[in-house]
Every structure is written in C-alpha cells, then in structure tokens.
Design a protein around this motif. Sequence first.
Motif, PDB file in Angstrom:
ATOM      1  N   VAL A 151       0.850  -1.201   0.000  1.00  0.00           N
ATOM      2  CA  VAL A 151       0.000   0.000   0.000  1.00  0.00           C
ATOM      3  C   VAL A 151       0.884   1.249   0.000  1.00  0.00           C
ATOM      4  O   VAL A 151       0.620   2.228  -0.724  1.00  0.00           O
ATOM      5  N   GLU A 152       1.971   1.203   0.780  1.00  0.00           N
ATOM      6  CA  GLU A 152       2.918   2.340   0.798  1.00  0.00           C
ATOM      7  C   GLU A 152       3.486   2.568  -0.605  1.00  0.00           C
ATOM      8  O   GLU A 152       3.535   3.698  -1.088  1.00  0.00           O
ATOM      9  N   HIS A 153       3.847   1.486  -1.287  1.00  0.00           N
ATOM     10  CA  HIS A 153       4.395   1.609  -2.646  1.00  0.00           C
ATOM     11  C   HIS A 153       3.350   2.178  -3.600  1.00  0.00           C
ATOM     12  O   HIS A 153       3.651   3.012  -4.448  1.00  0.00           O
ATOM     13  N   LEU A 154       2.104   1.702  -3.459  1.00  0.00           N
ATOM     14  CA  LEU A 154       1.035   2.182  -4.350  1.00  0.00           C
ATOM     15  C   LEU A 154       0.821   3.686  -4.166  1.00  0.00           C
ATOM     16  O   LEU A 154       0.714   4.444  -5.138  1.00  0.00           O
ATOM     17  N   ILE A 155       0.785   4.127  -2.900  1.00  0.00           N
ATOM     18  CA  ILE A 155       0.575   5.556  -2.636  1.00  0.00           C
ATOM     19  C   ILE A 155       1.711   6.364  -3.258  1.00  0.00           C
ATOM     20  O   ILE A 155       1.485   7.358  -3.958  1.00  0.00           O
ATOM     21  N   SER A 156       2.962   5.929  -3.022  1.00  0.00           N
ATOM     22  CA  SER A 156       4.108   6.680  -3.568  1.00  0.00           C
ATOM     23  C   SER A 156       4.026   6.747  -5.089  1.00  0.00           C
ATOM     24  O   SER A 156       4.253   7.800  -5.686  1.00  0.00           O
ATOM     25  N   ALA A 157       3.673   5.609  -5.727  1.00  0.00           N
ATOM     26  CA  ALA A 157       3.636   5.576  -7.197  1.00  0.00           C
ATOM     27  C   ALA A 157       2.532   6.488  -7.742  1.00  0.00           C
ATOM     28  O   ALA A 157       2.757   7.256  -8.690  1.00  0.00           O
ATOM     29  N   VAL A 158       1.342   6.428  -7.128  1.00  0.00           N
ATOM     30  CA  VAL A 158       0.226   7.252  -7.635  1.00  0.00           C
ATOM     31  C   VAL A 158       0.524   8.733  -7.415  1.00  0.00           C
ATOM     32  O   VAL A 158       0.310   9.559  -8.310  1.00  0.00           O
ATOM     33  N   VAL A 159       1.050   9.068  -6.227  1.00  0.00           N
ATOM     34  CA  VAL A 159       1.345  10.482  -5.944  1.00  0.00           C
ATOM     35  C   VAL A 159       2.424  10.989  -6.899  1.00  0.00           C
ATOM     36  O   VAL A 159       2.319  12.094  -7.442  1.00  0.00           O
ATOM     37  N   ARG A 160       3.444  10.177  -7.141  1.00  0.00           N
ATOM     38  CA  ARG A 160       4.527  10.593  -8.040  1.00  0.00           C
ATOM     39  C   ARG A 160       3.975  10.882  -9.434  1.00  0.00           C
ATOM     40  O   ARG A 160       4.277  11.911 -10.021  1.00  0.00           O
ATOM     41  N   SER A 161       3.125   9.997  -9.968  1.00  0.00           N
ATOM     42  CA  SER A 161       2.659  10.262 -11.334  1.00  0.00           C
ATOM     43  C   SER A 161       1.629  11.394 -11.342  1.00  0.00           C
ATOM     44  O   SER A 161       1.609  12.196 -12.273  1.00  0.00           O
ATOM     45  N   PHE A 162       0.818  11.499 -10.299  1.00  0.00           N
ATOM     46  CA  PHE A 162      -0.132  12.629 -10.223  1.00  0.00           C
ATOM     47  C   PHE A 162       0.630  13.959 -10.206  1.00  0.00           C
ATOM     48  O   PHE A 162       0.304  14.887 -10.957  1.00  0.00           O
ATOM     49  N   LEU A 163       1.690  14.027  -9.365  1.00  0.00           N
ATOM     50  CA  LEU A 163       2.451  15.286  -9.291  1.00  0.00           C
ATOM     51  C   LEU A 163       3.209  15.550 -10.596  1.00  0.00           C
ATOM     52  O   LEU A 163       3.397  16.709 -10.984  1.00  0.00           O
ATOM     53  N   GLY A 164       3.617  14.482 -11.280  1.00  0.00           N
ATOM     54  CA  GLY A 164       4.272  14.654 -12.579  1.00  0.00           C
ATOM     55  C   GLY A 164       3.330  15.312 -13.576  1.00  0.00           C
ATOM     56  O   GLY A 164       3.697  16.260 -14.276  1.00  0.00           O
ATOM     57  N   LEU A 195       8.056  17.274  -3.270  1.00  0.00           N
ATOM     58  CA  LEU A 195       7.138  18.229  -2.628  1.00  0.00           C
ATOM     59  C   LEU A 195       7.730  19.642  -2.639  1.00  0.00           C
ATOM     60  O   LEU A 195       7.006  20.623  -2.815  1.00  0.00           O
ATOM     61  N   ALA A 196       9.051  19.739  -2.462  1.00  0.00           N
ATOM     62  CA  ALA A 196       9.690  21.071  -2.497  1.00  0.00           C
ATOM     63  C   ALA A 196       9.492  21.708  -3.878  1.00  0.00           C
ATOM     64  O   ALA A 196       9.200  22.909  -3.986  1.00  0.00           O
ATOM     65  N   ALA A 197       9.622  20.898  -4.950  1.00  0.00           N
ATOM     66  CA  ALA A 197       9.403  21.431  -6.305  1.00  0.00           C
ATOM     67  C   ALA A 197       7.969  21.955  -6.438  1.00  0.00           C
ATOM     68  O   ALA A 197       7.724  23.024  -7.002  1.00  0.00           O
ATOM     69  N   HIS A 198       7.013  21.214  -5.864  1.00  0.00           N
ATOM     70  CA  HIS A 198       5.612  21.647  -5.974  1.00  0.00           C
ATOM     71  C   HIS A 198       5.302  22.836  -5.073  1.00  0.00           C
ATOM     72  O   HIS A 198       4.435  23.647  -5.394  1.00  0.00           O
ATOM     73  N   ALA A 199       6.005  22.925  -3.952  1.00  0.00           N
ATOM     74  CA  ALA A 199       5.817  24.114  -3.112  1.00  0.00           C
ATOM     75  C   ALA A 199       6.246  25.347  -3.912  1.00  0.00           C
ATOM     76  O   ALA A 199       5.586  26.395  -3.883  1.00  0.00           O
TER      77      ALA A 199
END
Length: 299
Positions: A151-164, A195-199
């Motif tokens: 679940v941790e991996h899934l969250i990281s993967a989805v957040v990474r592509s969403f932020l991309g 997150l710093a890039a998005h801030a």
Amino acid sequence: MDTHPAHSISVVARRTGLGTHQIRAWERRYGAVVPQRSAGGHRLYSEADIERLRLLHRLTGAGHPIGHLARLSPEGLGALARSTPPDPPLVADALVRCLAGANRLDPAALDLELNRAHAELGHHVLVDQLLTPLLTQTGQLWQQGTLPMAVEHLISAVVRSFLGRLHTSAAPPPGAPLLVATSPAGQRHELGALLAAHAALSAGWRAVFLGPDLPADEIAFACRRSGAQALALSLVYPTGDTALPGELVRLRNLVGPRLAVLAGGSAAAGYQPALEAAGCHLVSDLAELRRTLAQLEAP
Ligand code: B12
C-alpha cells in the motif's frame, strides 16, 4: 496558462471533480467557461479552462454564487480563491478517502481523490495540507507495521505520477524564477524534493525536479543549464554521512556564490555546520521554503 484546446469534457470532469452535466449547465446559463469546438462539434477545453472550472468548483462550494463568479476575470477569480480559506473538514475527509482508496489497492480511486482535492483546495493547500500528511503518515504507518508495504508503494507511485502530470500542466509565467529540486549523492528518498518542487510551483516559480541521489557536478550542471535562482536539497537519510560535507562544498564551488541553496528534510538539521560551511540555508518546512523564495524575489 496554456490556452490550447486539447481536452474532452469527460477528461475535464475527471480532473475538476465536476459532473459533465454541471459543466454544460454553467456554460449554457452563465457562460462560465465557453470551450472551443472540434471539427465534429465536440467541446474542447484548455488547461486554462480546467483551472477556471476548478476554482469555480471550489468557490461555489464555499458559498459564492456561480452567477457572480462567472463574470470574474481569471485574475479576479484567483484573488478571490486566495482569500477564501478551504474548509478544514474538507481536507481531513479527502485524506481519509485517499487512504481508503489506497487500502483497497485501487490506484484509480486514489488518483480521482487527488484530482478532486486539487480542484477543491488548489495547489498550495493540496501540497501542504493533503499530500504532506498523506505521505508522512504513510511512512509512519508502514514503519509501525500497520500499513502493508504494497500500500505504501502504491501511494508513492500514484502520488509521483499525479504530481508529474500536475507539474507539466502547471504554467507559471515565462519569466518566473526557477528552482531545481533534488537530493545529493547517497540520499535516495525523493518525495521530499518532489514536494519542495511543488511548493515552489504553487508559489508561482518554475521548478525542475531531478529525482534523488545526484552527485554535485550533475546538480551544478542542471542549475547552470536551467538558469536556476535557487536549489532545494532534500536530506532524509543517512543522517551522519561523512562524505556529504565535502560534497556540499564541491557543489558550492561549482555553482558559485550567488545561487541560493536551501536544504530541508528530517536529516537536514544534523548537517547544519556542514550546510553553513558551504553557504547553504537550512529551511524547516515547505512553508519556510515558500517564504524564503518570496524573499529571494523581492527587489
Ligand atoms: C519510501 C521509503 C524509502 C524508499 C524511498 C523511495 C523514493 N523513491 O523516495 C527507499 C526504498 C529508496 C528507501 C530506502 C532506504 N530507507 Co527509507 N523510507 C521510506 C519511508 C517508508 C517513506 C519516506 C517518504 O518518502 N516519506 C514521505 C516524505 C514526503 O517525507 P520526507 O522525505 O521526510 O519529507 C518531508 C520532510 O522531511 C520535508 N522535506 C524533505 N525534504 C525536503 C527538502 C526541503 C527543501 C524542504 C523545505 C523540506 C523537505 O518535507 C516533507 C514533508 O513534510 C520512510 C518511513 C518514514 N517514516 O518516513 C523510510 C525511512 C526514511 N527509510 C529509512 C531507511 C533506514 C532506509 C534505508 C537505509 C533502508 C535500507 N536498509 O536499505 C534505505 C536508505 C536509502 C538512502 N541511502 O537514502 C529510515 C530512516 C531512518 C533514519 N532517519 O535514521 C526510515 C525513517 C524508515 C525506518 N524507520 O526504518 N526508503
């Protein structure tokens, strides 16, 4: 903001959290967003249209009548959104729904929640009040053994592509200052730098995210090539790396004295003497990063 008409109404509905019926009704009754049409007569929306619909969604949710909002210019709407704080229960509910989607191992549900939250909360609040707690709680729950690693991996993967996707669709003003975000050699955790890039993006800067674990000469190359005004370094683990002080000094020598180097992350305070020696500033969190960027921009 990109005005090229590229997205169908179903894409817009998914990305704004609005229903297609509602989008058409706002167009028909108020001319809130009038899309262009394809050769076959289908509605086509630009990134600027999507951003406007997102703000209309959030502000109608906060009680502003659509008839009033529809007449506002993009600048007027943006100003109103900035002065309308999001409802705290809204953020808490979004966090619960994100974790629920992830626990069901349903990446589409998590992605949908993130899109909705972006529409309702805006980029700044999304990053600080939803993604930051989501990612840090995920790390903590995994560490405590209450969240499976899958679940941790899934969250990281989805957040990474969403932020991309969010990064490529964000369109800061062309002359905006630029921040490079990464982590130095040996530091393999990347989400803090992301997150710093998005801030920075949500503060109106342009941003280049390079992923983690980069040697000083590569970071310096990227800063020079992109013409960066600031560099954000994420330091999470290891904490007492004896190679890092030398790497920071090498980086400073390569980028010269003018580039603002801002270091954050849970391990950063432990490197304070090394950061000072290399002329880097310690920033405690994303809010301080934004404040520091605003000071750099001040004449
Ligand atoms: C995912 C993860 C990994 C992934 C990272 C994947 C990736 N691509 O990023 C991988 C598998 C690579 C990994 C590797 C390791 N990890 Co790890 N990892 C985690 C985990 C579960 C989540 C980290 C995360 O992304 N959190 C979410 C982000 C957003 O949080 P964050 O990075 O702390 O960032 C926040 C702040 O620090 C700050 N911030 C961060 N950077 C910056 C920069 C600026 C400029 C600013 C302003 C702010 C800022 O803002 C963020 C929001 O608040 C944590 C557990 C946890 N509790 O955090 C362990 C954890 C960090 N890992 C740990 C360890 C030990 C390791 C390994 C040694 C494991 C191993 N035996 O191989 C390696 C070391 C790798 C290395 N050399 O760097 C430890 C660190 C212990 C410590 N601090 O002493 C933790 C805490 C888990 C644990 N207790 O064991 N890990």
